[in-house]
Scaffold this motif. Sequence first.
Motif, PDB file in Angstrom:
ATOM      1  N   GLY A 148     -19.096   0.436  52.493  1.00 51.56           N
ATOM      2  CA  GLY A 148     -18.953  -0.892  51.913  1.00 51.56           C
ATOM      3  C   GLY A 148     -20.147  -1.799  52.117  1.00 51.56           C
ATOM      4  O   GLY A 148     -20.095  -2.991  51.776  1.00 51.56           O
ATOM      5  N   SER A 182     -18.484  -9.819  52.890  1.00 56.13           N
ATOM      6  CA  SER A 182     -17.112  -9.803  53.406  1.00 56.13           C
ATOM      7  C   SER A 182     -16.155  -8.987  52.541  1.00 56.13           C
ATOM      8  O   SER A 182     -15.064  -8.621  52.994  1.00 56.13           O
ATOM      9  CB  SER A 182     -16.582 -11.240  53.527  1.00 56.13           C
ATOM     10  N   VAL A 183     -16.553  -8.697  51.282  1.00 59.44           N
ATOM     11  CA  VAL A 183     -15.641  -7.962  50.389  1.00 59.44           C
ATOM     12  C   VAL A 183     -16.079  -6.518  50.156  1.00 59.44           C
ATOM     13  O   VAL A 183     -15.380  -5.761  49.506  1.00 59.44           O
ATOM     14  CB  VAL A 183     -15.497  -8.687  49.029  1.00 59.44           C
ATOM     15  N   LYS A 185     -16.205  -3.751  51.953  1.00 57.93           N
ATOM     16  CA  LYS A 185     -15.304  -2.681  52.380  1.00 57.93           C
ATOM     17  C   LYS A 185     -14.052  -2.593  51.515  1.00 57.93           C
ATOM     18  O   LYS A 185     -13.464  -1.525  51.353  1.00 57.93           O
ATOM     19  CB  LYS A 185     -14.917  -2.892  53.837  1.00 57.93           C
ATOM     20  N   ASP A 186     -13.662  -3.720  50.928  1.00 58.16           N
ATOM     21  CA  ASP A 186     -12.439  -3.746  50.119  1.00 58.16           C
ATOM     22  C   ASP A 186     -12.652  -3.237  48.702  1.00 58.16           C
ATOM     23  O   ASP A 186     -11.695  -2.851  48.040  1.00 58.16           O
ATOM     24  CB  ASP A 186     -11.884  -5.176  50.060  1.00 58.16           C
ATOM     25  N   ILE A 187     -13.886  -3.242  48.227  1.00 57.24           N
ATOM     26  CA  ILE A 187     -14.119  -2.848  46.835  1.00 57.24           C
ATOM     27  C   ILE A 187     -14.893  -1.541  46.693  1.00 57.24           C
ATOM     28  O   ILE A 187     -15.015  -1.007  45.588  1.00 57.24           O
ATOM     29  CB  ILE A 187     -14.873  -3.963  46.061  1.00 57.24           C
ATOM     30  N   GLU A 217      -5.186  -1.655  39.814  1.00 63.39           N
ATOM     31  CA  GLU A 217      -6.485  -1.576  40.511  1.00 63.39           C
ATOM     32  C   GLU A 217      -7.365  -2.762  40.134  1.00 63.39           C
ATOM     33  O   GLU A 217      -8.030  -3.367  40.990  1.00 63.39           O
ATOM     34  CB  GLU A 217      -7.182  -0.266  40.164  1.00 63.39           C
ATOM     35  N   SER A 220      -6.033  -5.901  41.755  1.00 59.81           N
ATOM     36  CA  SER A 220      -6.320  -5.915  43.185  1.00 59.81           C
ATOM     37  C   SER A 220      -7.779  -6.297  43.448  1.00 59.81           C
ATOM     38  O   SER A 220      -8.076  -7.091  44.361  1.00 59.81           O
ATOM     39  CB  SER A 220      -6.023  -4.540  43.788  1.00 59.81           C
ATOM     40  N   THR A 224      -9.100  -9.764  45.333  1.00 60.13           N
ATOM     41  CA  THR A 224      -9.926  -9.686  46.544  1.00 60.13           C
ATOM     42  C   THR A 224     -11.153 -10.574  46.465  1.00 60.13           C
ATOM     43  O   THR A 224     -11.501 -11.257  47.433  1.00 60.13           O
ATOM     44  CB  THR A 224     -10.383  -8.230  46.772  1.00 60.13           C
TER      45      THR A 224
END
Length: 433
Positions: A148, A182-183, A185-187, A217, A220, A224
């Motif tokens: 990420g 900050s995002v 790892k989430d994407i 997906e 989400s 995020t």
Amino acid sequence: MASNKAVKVDIRGLAVGGAGVGQVCEQEGFNQDLLGITAFVPYTIPGERVEAWVTQRKKRHLDTELKQVETASPYRVEAPCEYFGRCGGCELQHISYPQQLEAKNSMILGALRAGRLPYAAMESLQPMIDSPPFAYRRRISLHLDRGGRIGFFRAGSRSIVPVSDCLVATDAIRETIPKLESVGKDICGAVSAVEIASDDHGAVVVLRAPYELGEREVESLMRTVKKSLPSVVCVAAGKQRAAHGRDYLELLIDEARRTTLRLPAASFSQVNWTVNKALASYVGAAVVEGRPNLVHDLYAGAGNFALVLAKRGVNVVAVECDEQLAAFGAKNAGLNGVADKLSYKKLSVEKFLDEHRKAPLGVVVADPPRSGLGSLVGSLDCAEKLILISCSLPSFARDLRALTERGWTVREIQPFDMFAQTSHVEIAAICTR
């Protein structure tokens, strides 16, 4: 990885791609088989003598890695960016900016010579139109690794150099980069690249997923990122799937005539708006010089040149195969009050020229992709005048040679420093029958 074989090289010029190019003048050991061979050494400057490790020996040249500078150029400077030399974006921050322009002009002349253009064409090369050295780039593309982390590709690699800043980018982009950390790892499972595009109103982030995504997906992803980013576009498998905030950019292309270009944020657009305005003005002046009745703008996009020409009173047919860009172009014509002067043809340039074979084309403006015009050169014989724009020096030289072989005369070649701190250039040529 460098070998244990070291050579000394006298750097004579800058090669396409940014490396210094010169001849081996000294070689370690008893075997002197490399003396005189051409060597490419990144991060060097014409006039320097350097020591380099040989990384690969090819039939006619050596690829090398800089070991040390023995005789430094007076134009060598300390690169201000902490990522320089690791990030694959900038190649020339070690050269003072005025000298970069001179080195690039020499690089262009060398490419034209290698392309065996007529002497008169090479004589028509003009000095480079300059750029702000930093803070000019209004669009960047970042990539994500499996963990990420977000950054640029390492030079000559697909590995990531994580970054929190980019000195060549606009302030709006520089302010946005840290917000992505900050995002990441989430994407990273769905998104492979993150683009940031900017205009005078701020930045728009474009999330690019290489494959199709389901509705959940997409929802989400957007949930995020929109917490920390005011404008986000999600593109999956090449199609825009969702947007939050603005999904377009609005840029003034001709201040004197108040011409505004509106673009989809996720589409291609020129990265250096200061230089792009100078390029559009140059094209406009070259076109209206002979007061043409009709201009065909090939690969027109959303109207980068077509709008400027129509605002100058020229009748323009814009050819663009991308439906979204063509739609934006038609809307731009209305927004700028030139719908009566500018019409769009939504089809490929290849198909358009095939359908209009032997029909008079008047003046043609062509800004093809990096691959250039190629075989389409022969389809332009019915034009009176051609303004050819390119961001690829090798294909530009090849196309110009093909044009001269078909009876065209190159009147002027004008380079623009669209990509300061790199070896890339934007270049225009005015050609007449």
